[in-house]
Design a protein around this motif. Structure first.
Motif, PDB file in Angstrom:
ATOM      1  N   ASP A   1      85.273  30.243  66.209  1.00 24.45           N
ATOM      2  CA  ASP A   1      86.126  31.405  65.950  1.00 24.45           C
ATOM      3  C   ASP A   1      87.225  30.978  64.987  1.00 24.45           C
ATOM      4  O   ASP A   1      88.185  30.309  65.368  1.00 24.45           O
ATOM      5  CB  ASP A   1      86.728  31.921  67.257  1.00 24.45           C
ATOM      6  N   ASN A   2      87.108  31.365  63.726  1.00 32.27           N
ATOM      7  CA  ASN A   2      88.080  30.960  62.715  1.00 32.27           C
ATOM      8  C   ASN A   2      89.059  32.069  62.363  1.00 32.27           C
ATOM      9  O   ASN A   2      89.763  31.985  61.363  1.00 32.27           O
ATOM     10  CB  ASN A   2      87.360  30.481  61.447  1.00 32.27           C
ATOM     11  N   PHE A   3      89.116  33.104  63.202  1.00 31.20           N
ATOM     12  CA  PHE A   3      90.043  34.215  62.957  1.00 31.20           C
ATOM     13  C   PHE A   3      91.403  33.914  63.575  1.00 31.20           C
ATOM     14  O   PHE A   3      91.492  33.482  64.733  1.00 31.20           O
ATOM     15  CB  PHE A   3      89.492  35.509  63.556  1.00 31.20           C
TER      16      PHE A   3
ATOM     17  N   ILE B   1      88.728  29.146  56.355  1.00 30.56           N
ATOM     18  CA  ILE B   1      87.371  28.798  55.926  1.00 30.56           C
ATOM     19  C   ILE B   1      87.297  27.409  55.275  1.00 30.56           C
ATOM     20  O   ILE B   1      86.436  27.150  54.431  1.00 30.56           O
ATOM     21  CB  ILE B   1      86.808  29.854  54.962  1.00 30.56           C
TER      22      ILE B   1
ATOM     23  N   TYR C   1      90.981  34.648  58.064  1.00 31.88           N
ATOM     24  CA  TYR C   1      89.878  33.763  58.428  1.00 31.88           C
ATOM     25  C   TYR C   1      90.081  32.414  57.728  1.00 31.88           C
ATOM     26  O   TYR C   1      90.199  32.355  56.507  1.00 31.88           O
ATOM     27  CB  TYR C   1      88.537  34.372  58.027  1.00 31.88           C
TER      28      TYR C   1
ATOM     29  N   THR D   1      88.570  26.126  66.471  1.00 28.28           N
ATOM     30  CA  THR D   1      87.696  26.748  65.475  1.00 28.28           C
ATOM     31  C   THR D   1      86.301  26.140  65.517  1.00 28.28           C
ATOM     32  O   THR D   1      85.289  26.847  65.434  1.00 28.28           O
ATOM     33  CB  THR D   1      88.282  26.588  64.059  1.00 28.28           C
TER      34      THR D   1
ATOM     35  N   ARG E   1      90.449  35.605  53.428  1.00 29.96           N
ATOM     36  CA  ARG E   1      89.833  34.303  53.654  1.00 29.96           C
ATOM     37  C   ARG E   1      90.747  33.207  53.096  1.00 29.96           C
ATOM     38  O   ARG E   1      90.993  33.134  51.894  1.00 29.96           O
ATOM     39  CB  ARG E   1      88.456  34.245  52.986  1.00 29.96           C
TER      40      ARG E   1
END
Length: 315
Positions: free
Chosen positions: A91-93, A18, A16, A86, A175
């Protein structure tokens, strides 16, 4: 999704991203990055087309310019579209294998950027210091070979650096505090020995300092040669041909060295400010480079002017 466990190596489904969690103007920043990417693609493609269509520009110098333009497009494509995705999709995966691919492409093109600037310095060095031997020391085949060697070398180096990431186990956080799948922030998440990855990251500094040292020595030689010239007009003419390259060198290296020195002397830097600075230092040079060459290079300006007049006459 469950992690992959192969001979004791644990790979998560993905990571992820972040970065910019507390950045208050993220929407403005993303719009700016979208503009930067559009300018990067349009102007670099325009520059490549102009050089390709004009046979007078099929010289070693402009082969090196095309090399830089290609690298610029790849470099910003490796990060900016994912940043926009993102923000828009929330959607930050990033899947594990896609993360490694992004890591490879970004550092591969970023490393090539510094070598491309060194290649342009070589072109200026030969043109000014060895003008009578230019047709021997700096021909199109030689320039093709130099460019090809830098690409092959960086493919090998970054392939190795990326492959050794698969030896790491990620059994804690997934993360990544950065604006993309960054090398160091990712391997720091591993729960086994990361000394090999640290060594690879440290060795990659050579790809920054090596070309910079060559550029510095090239311009020392150029300055010495220029001041040996008897005519002031000859000196000015020689130095003028270096202006666009010196601007590119400044645009690329000054932000990177500034971030490094700030981190070195100030110690801890606000994480969001660090990510913001790194993203700008990485994404702005590929956007500015083609504009500088279009405005500062006489041959390119002449070609653009001719194209504009042709469009006006034959709309």
């Amino acid at each position: 999704m469950s992690p992959v466990n192969d001979s004791g190596i644990i790979h998560p489904p993905g990571f992820y991203i972040i970065g910019f969690q507390t950045f208050p103007y993220i929407s403005v920043f993303i719009i700016f990055m979208a503009f930067v990417y559009l300018v990067t693609v349009v102007f670099n493609l325009l520059l490549m087309c102009i050089i390709a269509l004009d046979h007078n520009l099929h010289t070693p110098k402009f082969l090196a310019v095309v090399n830089l333009a290609v690298i610029d497009v790849i470099l910003n494509t490796s990060t900016i579209p994912s940043m926009i995705k993102t923000f828009l999709v929330k959607d930050n995966f990033v899947p594990f294998n896609l993360c490694l691919l992004q890591m490879f492409v970004h550092y591969f093109s970023g490393s090539l950027e510094s070598y491309a600037l060194a290649i342009l310095a070589y072109d200026r060095l030969i043109a000014i210091c060895f003008p009578l031997r230019q047709n021997i020391l700096n021909t199109r085949p030689i320039m093709f070979c130099i460019v090809g060697v830098t690409w092959v070398y960086n493919v090998g180096l970054l392939t190795y650096s990326t492959v050794i990431m698969t030896r790491l186990s990620f059994c804690r956080s997934v993360r990544v505090f950065s604006y993309f799948c960054d090398y160091a922030p990712v391997f720091r998440l591993a729960c086994n020995d990361i000394s090999l990855q640290w060594s690879a990251a440290s060795a990659s500094l050579f790809n920054l300092l090596g070309p910079f040292t060559f550029i510095l020595l090239s311009y020392i030689s150029i300055i010495v040669t220029v001041f040996k010239m008897k005519s002031v007009s000859s000196r000015m003419k020689a130095l003028t041909t270096c202006i666009e390259h010196l601007i590119l060198v400044g645009i690329y290296y000054v932000p990177i060295f500034s971030i490094f020195l700030i981190g070195l002397f100030l110690g801890s830097v606000d994480p969001d400010q660090r990510v913001l600075s790194l993203s700008l230092a990485s994404c702005l040079p590929p956007c500015i480079n083609p504009i500088v060459y279009s405005l500062k290079t006489k041959e390119i300006k002449t070609r653009i002017t001719a194209l504009v007049w042709r469009v006006k006459i034959n709309p």
